[in-house]
Design a protein around this motif. Structure first.
Motif, PDB file in Angstrom:
ATOM      1  N   UNK A  43      22.849 -14.478  -3.169  1.00 17.11           N
ATOM      2  CA  UNK A  43      24.003 -15.346  -3.406  1.00 17.11           C
ATOM      3  C   UNK A  43      23.577 -16.816  -3.447  1.00 17.11           C
ATOM      4  N   UNK A  44      22.744 -17.217  -2.516  1.00 17.96           N
ATOM      5  CA  UNK A  44      22.285 -18.611  -2.460  1.00 17.96           C
ATOM      6  C   UNK A  44      21.412 -18.945  -3.659  1.00 17.96           C
ATOM      7  N   UNK A  45      20.618 -17.992  -4.098  1.00 19.66           N
ATOM      8  CA  UNK A  45      19.738 -18.202  -5.254  1.00 19.66           C
ATOM      9  C   UNK A  45      20.555 -18.543  -6.497  1.00 19.66           C
ATOM     10  N   UNK A  46      21.728 -17.944  -6.618  1.00 18.86           N
ATOM     11  CA  UNK A  46      22.562 -18.204  -7.780  1.00 18.86           C
ATOM     12  C   UNK A  46      23.100 -19.622  -7.823  1.00 18.86           C
ATOM     13  N   UNK A  47      23.092 -20.328  -6.684  1.00 16.80           N
ATOM     14  CA  UNK A  47      23.590 -21.697  -6.626  1.00 16.80           C
ATOM     15  C   UNK A  47      22.465 -22.722  -6.523  1.00 16.80           C
TER      16      UNK A  47
END
Length: 213
Positions: A43-47
């Protein structure tokens, strides 16, 4: 509460329950916690601003266990300084600096909140001093905290995406004293561009930084 449930609560709403500190995790408990960390990292990678460094699970698990133990120690305050030091003694596993900062930050980004709670309970507590040591060691996770002299910033900023994420957090939390770090000069110049007039509150920092070559 199992570590995987603790992590899900931390990531989803931040309302945590902890049991007294105990021994090592079982294989099943570790696998379940690792799964939660991998899901959160995705999830963090996507941001992330660019391509995020590779996840290092041992480093992420170290941060998860240390944070969990620190929460336990904040609640169960009957343990002495020696016991606190022993429970929080394990060093972070080594890997590339970028992966280490990125992986640890999955959990340690909540460190400022933990320190605020711990400080309210006992300002001079040995636990608070250990937490502040982590805050200095992991600058990406401690933006916005007072009484912290961040270390290891050059190796953090060496990764372009992490440097941008660090700068974004500094600007968002108005932790402007960190802009004195020389390795942030180029990321700051790129972020501000020709719009220096839009940042009047940064004048004391922008003027000397943006005029240096």
């Amino acid at each position: 509460m199992p570590l995987d449930r603790f992590l899900r609560d931390l990531f989803e709403h931040g309302r945590l329950k902890v049991a007294a500190p105990r021994g090592r995790l079982s294989t099943e408990e570790q696998a379940a916690a690792e799964q939660v960390l991998m899901e959160q990292e995705a999830l963090c990678r996507g941001e992330f601003p660019g391509i995020a460094p590779p996840l290092d699970l041992p480093a992420a698990m170290w941060a998860a266990e240390m944070f969990h133990r620190a929460c336990q120690l904040m609640v169960y305050r009957d343990l002495d300084e020696e016991a606190i030091a022993e429970l929080l003694a394990a060093p972070c596993p080594t890997c590339s600096p970028a992966s280490q900062h990125w992986s640890v930050d999955l959990v340690f980004r909540f460190l400022p909140d933990l320190i605020r709670h711990a400080t309210r309970a006992a300002e001079g507590d040995p636990l608070v001093e250990r937490l502040r040591g982590w805050a200095a060691e992991w600058p990406l996770s401690s933006v916005g905290m007072h009484k912290v002299l961040p270390r290891r910033v050059p190796e953090l900023v060496a990764d372009r995406g992490l440097g941008q994420l660090y700068l974004d957090r500094i600007l968002a939390k108005k932790d402007f004293s960190r802009l004195a770090e020389p390795t942030l000069r180029e990321p700051l110049r790129a972020a501000i561009g020709g719009h220096q007039q839009l940042w009047p509150e940064l004048e004391d920092y922008l003027q000397p930084l943006l005029t240096l070559s």
